[in-house]
Design a protein around this motif. Sequence first.
Motif: not given
Length: 340
Positions: A55-66, A70-72, A229-237
């Motif tokens: 989830i942390g990776v997907f959040k980073w990818k979303l930030i970069l897309q904004s 577009n990083i693999p 996504l940040s909330f989801l990551r910390y909720f999972l933790l």
Amino acid sequence: MKKILKFLIAFTIGLFVFLLVMKIVGWNKISEAIILFSGFEGLIIILLTFIAAMIGVFKWKLILQSQGLNIPTGELGKLWLAGFSISYLTPVSLLGGEAFQVYFLRKKFNLSWEKSAASVIIRRILGGTFFLIFLVAGISAFCFYGYFPSKMMIWFVLLVTGGLLGLLSFFYFRVLNRKSLLKWLLKFLNIKEEKIADNKNGKIILGVEKEVIRFFSLKNRAFWKSLGLSFLRYFLLFFRATLLIFFLGEGIEVLKVLAVYGFANFALIFPLPAALGSMEAACAFSFNALRIGAGQGVIFAMSWRAADLFLCLFGLIFGIKFGLNLAERKLLDFIDKLKK
């Protein structure tokens, strides 16, 4: 040399606290933690840890897309894990993992310093937001169930959490109103803005801040998605902490779990490698105060760390690969220069 010395000092302090806690609760808790983590329960905890990392990776990818990049996902995941390992194992090196990510993100994908640094900073601020929210919520929940042994400890906890929360609130107040934090800081320190603007590194810093302010906009969909996504990551933790307590044979009470999770997060604030000592001390204290048992708290802490270290193992492998690739590039460039 100074960084190595700092690491050794931090490790020594953490080890001392760890040994002290283990002397109190008993060394048999280590074998109990190994039994718990080596079973099916450990696999579930590791799985949740990896999902939270993804989830942390997907959040980073979303930030970069904004930012129009577009990083693999696979390459970004390797870089995320490598940075996480450095930050987790060497917290005395301020922003060590983040600096690694910024550098290799720029080198590997030929990004500007402004965009690569801004993406990492944005990701960390969003993560820090919910880290602090769960921290404050946990300490608040603890006040209903537990007790602090002294007023000094109460003030220490309140001072640290209140200070961090105040800084975060000030940040959001400034950026959401499209105001520069850097300009405020320069004015506060009585430094002329021209001194920064005329400098190459200063221009990069100003450029990074512009990228950060542009992202933190209530009209920016990427901001809201990344926040979610940040909330989801910390909720999972948080859910991971809940399962750990359940696996220890304790009943699940949301406020008590929140209190334990809050103190586990508080332990991560201290710059000790892998939260050695601080995690055991914080969890032993919170479990004991909540009448669950200090020994159970130590098992909880060691199981928590074991899952994170499992993640670090992959991060270290990828980090070494990144380092070797960089060394190979520099060697080839050096050979090319010699030929010319």
